[in-house]
Design a protein around this motif. Structure first.
Motif, PDB file in Angstrom:
ATOM      1  N   VAL A 471      35.799  26.768  34.307  1.00 38.09           N
ATOM      2  CA  VAL A 471      34.518  26.299  34.829  1.00 38.09           C
ATOM      3  C   VAL A 471      33.859  25.359  33.806  1.00 38.09           C
ATOM      4  O   VAL A 471      33.572  25.785  32.678  1.00 38.09           O
ATOM      5  CB  VAL A 471      33.582  27.492  35.133  1.00 38.09           C
ATOM      6  CG1 VAL A 471      32.238  27.000  35.637  1.00 38.09           C
ATOM      7  CG2 VAL A 471      34.229  28.418  36.157  1.00 38.09           C
ATOM      8  N   PRO A 472      33.625  24.095  34.159  1.00 35.26           N
ATOM      9  CA  PRO A 472      33.044  23.154  33.189  1.00 35.26           C
ATOM     10  C   PRO A 472      31.593  23.458  32.816  1.00 35.26           C
ATOM     11  O   PRO A 472      31.144  23.084  31.741  1.00 35.26           O
ATOM     12  CB  PRO A 472      33.165  21.801  33.901  1.00 35.26           C
ATOM     13  CG  PRO A 472      33.320  22.118  35.348  1.00 35.26           C
ATOM     14  CD  PRO A 472      34.023  23.436  35.411  1.00 35.26           C
ATOM     15  N   PHE A 473      30.872  24.158  33.691  1.00 34.92           N
ATOM     16  CA  PHE A 473      29.457  24.463  33.383  1.00 34.92           C
ATOM     17  C   PHE A 473      29.294  25.911  32.901  1.00 34.92           C
ATOM     18  O   PHE A 473      28.331  26.589  33.228  1.00 34.92           O
ATOM     19  CB  PHE A 473      28.565  24.202  34.608  1.00 34.92           C
ATOM     20  CG  PHE A 473      29.088  24.756  35.904  1.00 34.92           C
ATOM     21  CD1 PHE A 473      28.845  26.082  36.263  1.00 34.92           C
ATOM     22  CD2 PHE A 473      29.827  23.963  36.764  1.00 34.92           C
ATOM     23  CE1 PHE A 473      29.319  26.602  37.442  1.00 34.92           C
ATOM     24  CE2 PHE A 473      30.307  24.490  37.966  1.00 34.92           C
ATOM     25  CZ  PHE A 473      30.062  25.812  38.295  1.00 34.92           C
ATOM     26  N   TRP A 474      30.238  26.333  32.066  1.00 33.54           N
ATOM     27  CA  TRP A 474      30.244  27.718  31.576  1.00 33.54           C
ATOM     28  C   TRP A 474      29.017  28.054  30.742  1.00 33.54           C
ATOM     29  O   TRP A 474      28.660  29.231  30.563  1.00 33.54           O
ATOM     30  CB  TRP A 474      31.509  28.002  30.775  1.00 33.54           C
ATOM     31  CG  TRP A 474      31.758  27.039  29.630  1.00 33.54           C
ATOM     32  CD1 TRP A 474      32.489  25.900  29.668  1.00 33.54           C
ATOM     33  CD2 TRP A 474      31.240  27.150  28.300  1.00 33.54           C
ATOM     34  NE1 TRP A 474      32.491  25.274  28.458  1.00 33.54           N
ATOM     35  CE2 TRP A 474      31.723  26.027  27.583  1.00 33.54           C
ATOM     36  CE3 TRP A 474      30.439  28.067  27.640  1.00 33.54           C
ATOM     37  CZ2 TRP A 474      31.428  25.792  26.245  1.00 33.54           C
ATOM     38  CZ3 TRP A 474      30.128  27.863  26.311  1.00 33.54           C
ATOM     39  CH2 TRP A 474      30.609  26.727  25.615  1.00 33.54           C
ATOM     40  N   LYS A 475      28.338  27.012  30.198  1.00 34.07           N
ATOM     41  CA  LYS A 475      27.164  27.278  29.364  1.00 34.07           C
ATOM     42  C   LYS A 475      26.030  27.940  30.161  1.00 34.07           C
ATOM     43  O   LYS A 475      25.183  28.620  29.588  1.00 34.07           O
ATOM     44  CB  LYS A 475      26.669  25.987  28.718  1.00 34.07           C
ATOM     45  CG  LYS A 475      27.615  25.467  27.638  1.00 34.07           C
ATOM     46  CD  LYS A 475      27.064  24.234  26.957  1.00 34.07           C
ATOM     47  CE  LYS A 475      28.015  23.745  25.867  1.00 34.07           C
ATOM     48  NZ  LYS A 475      27.525  22.505  25.207  1.00 34.07           N
ATOM     49  N   ALA A 476      26.046  27.732  31.483  1.00 38.20           N
ATOM     50  CA  ALA A 476      25.029  28.400  32.322  1.00 38.20           C
ATOM     51  C   ALA A 476      25.224  29.917  32.287  1.00 38.20           C
ATOM     52  O   ALA A 476      24.262  30.685  32.301  1.00 38.20           O
ATOM     53  CB  ALA A 476      25.119  27.877  33.750  1.00 38.20           C
TER      54      ALA A 476
END
Length: 576
Positions: A471-476
């Motif tokens: 998942v590229p938006f794992w920082k969320a």
């Protein structure tokens, strides 16, 4: 007077911990609708369930009001104070305690240990008679009502060996009534819950039994200024005097020491055991016919003796209580009161015989909680029973419920969660604080392409996979997993030419998070979102129209009412 149950459960405070079942030595607990209740026909009234209940749901019947009623109705009421009082009211002198009880309305206060002296003397006589007549090889003390109850219900084969002498409480009450008159009421106070039942079934010999906790609460509640710590000693003492070696009865081996002090035949071997579980183990396999020596058993239900009775609660350690009793006993009278017991009290048999259960019934009960083989039987005791088979027997007897099995409920919850994940139309994933996947569904794998789908085919759920590589938006997720982070992040994420709508939320703060995703660039998703938005606009518009209509209707009604009153007014004038 109708008596409530001696030990009862406040169901609103009972929270499925099953500790009472785990700790009950005779498993006299039934679970019904997730709540525990005492089975009276199995209970031996040791009070251990009351002691160990973590939420205080197990309660003991309070008899303070009954004691007040007895004081108001009877001309003379004497208090019989159990010898372990010195360990409970540890910071109060006996004289202050006596004065405080007298101010409550008691005519006199006497040590129950006087009754213990009388019982010791009677027991010595019985032991001597058995030696002369060679009429028996085993005798068991009757001082502890819990033990008498236990033998009566669960070891009726030993009932005939219990000496036919009442407990010290009963002997003391009989003595007091012989002195003060049989119209005198005797109220007992001690550390034992079973004494309440013994008093209830004494035929009026003992009018009422209180616990030390009740006596202390009564003194604090009703006569605060008379609580012992605030009472001065003025030389009062126990009636008729201090007891003798009977003051040792509250500690394990105390009854034997009392007997030895007055002399018993040397041929008798005396042994002491305490704690129901230890006593059960000690009695198992005992072959009375093979005894080559006469054996006297002092059995006490509470480990260490009455100083660890259920009414003591958590006040200090048992060693200090033990030392308190021994210290007080050092000043005991060397001349015990002589009194010939007129009553021969035999323990009544009330054995509980379990109806048989077939192996088929047990196997069916085990299957109902997912235990088909021996390997499935974990015997973890989470349900409160020592083995899965014992739990199955309890289910057949309707004393236990399937939901009590921890492994069964965990598997059931896992199955439900898996079914929910699989049938969910959204892509769903659960991750831990290290951003490792705990569980996901096939839609989540499909969302990220054929490579991830292939991994899912090899390892369904992708357990242990690194979310950051998928998942590229794992920082969320990292944001939600932060201890100070938000509980929910709802956002549209741009991934290449796609827009992924995501809802990322806390499952367990700082430890586990979940995510639900939809690719809203997919035509049917777009169509659904347009329909959703259109319905929302229509609902908002309809609410606005309804508000306007309501206001218009309200104004119209007011105008109509005003005009009507004017018309009626003018019509009235024309008529006049």
């Amino acid at each position: 007077m109708t008596l409530h149950r001696l030990i009862y459960t406040v169901t609103s405070d009972c929270f499925d911990c099953y500790k009472c079942i785990r700790e009950c030595p005779v498993k006299a607990i039934r679970i019904s609708a997730g709540r525990a209740e005492v089975i009276e026909e199995l209970c031996i009234y040791c009070g251990h369930c009351v002691e160990v209940c973590p939420s205080g749901a197990k309660r003991v019947r309070s008899d303070i009001d009954r004691a007040k009623t007895i004081l108001s109705l009877r001309s003379r009421v004497v208090l019989s104070l159990a010898p372990s009082f010195t360990a409970f009211f540890r910071d109060i002198s006996p004289q202050k305690l006596i004065n405080s009880c007298r101010k409550l309305g008691f005519h006199a206060v006497s040590e129950t240990a006087v009754g213990a002296d009388i019982v010791s003397e009677k027991t010595r006589e019985i032991l001597a008679e058995h030696v002369e007549q060679e009429s028996g090889r085993l005798l068991i003390s009757s001082a502890c009502p819990v033990i008498v109850e236990y033998i009566s219900r669960y070891r009726p084969d030993l009932l005939s060996y219990v000496i036919p002498v009442g407990s010290p409480m009963r002997a003391h009450a009989e003595y007091l009534k012989s002195v003060f008159g049989y119209d005198t009421a005797v109220v007992f106070a001690g550390p034992c819950i079973a004494k309440k039942k013994e008093a209830d079934h004494s035929g009026g010999v003992v009018d009422l039994a209180l616990t030390f906790s009740e006596l202390g609460a009564w003194m604090e509640e009703d006569v605060v200024e008379n609580y012992p710590s605030k009472i001065n000693s003025n030389g009062v003492s126990f009636y008729p005097s201090r007891s003798s070696y009977g003051s040792l009865y509250p500690v394990q081996g105390g009854a034997i020491r009392s007997l030895e002090s007055i002399g018993i035949p040397d041929s008798w071997v005396c042994e002491s055991f305490s704690g129901i579980t230890q006593i059960a183990h000690a009695l198992d396999g005992l072959d009375i016919n093979s005894l080559n020596i006469p054996l006297f058993l002092e059995l006490l239900a509470c480990e260490g003796g009455c100083i660890n009775g259920p009414a003591f609660g958590s006040c200090r350690g048992s060693l200090e209580r033990h030392l308190k009793v021994l210290s007080y006993a050092e000043g005991a009278s060397k001349k015990p009161i002589k009194y010939a017991l007129s009553l021969e009290v035999k323990a009544d048999g009330d054995p509980y015989i379990e109806p048989p259960i077939s192996d088929d019934e047990i196997r069916e009960a085990l299957r109902s909680v997912g235990k088909y083989t021996i390997e499935d039987e974990l015997n973890c005791s989470g349900c409160g029973y020592d083995t899965c088979r014992a739990f199955a027997e309890a289910m057949v007897r309707r004393r236990a419920e399937r939901s009590m099995c921890v492994s069964y409920m965990r598997k059931l919850a896992q199955k439900k969660a898996n079914a929910l994940l699989k049938t969910m139309p959204s892509a769903a994933v659960v991750v831990n604080q290290e951003l490792k996947i705990v569980e996901c569904n096939s839609n989540f794998a499909h969302l990220w392409g054929t490579e991830i789908e292939g991994m899912y085919g090899v390892k369904p759920g992708l357990e242990g996979a690194d979310l950051r590589k998928i998942v590229p938006f794992w920082k969320a997720f990292k944001l939600v997993l932060d201890e100070q982070g938000p509980e929910l992040v709802e956002e549209d994420f741009k991934v290449g030419k796609r827009i992924i709508h995501g809802s990322i939320f806390v499952i367990e703060r700082g430890a586990v998070a979940g995510g639900l995703f939809q690719d809203i660039t997919v035509p049917w998703i777009q169509r659904d979102r347009i329909i959703q938005q259109a319905r929302k606009v229509m609902r908002d518009h309809l609410r606005t129209v309804q508000k306007v209509a309501y206001l218009l209707g309200e104004n119209a009604a007011e105008m109509e009412a005003t005009l009507s009153s004017i018309v009626e007014s003018f019509e009235g004038e024309n008529h006049g």
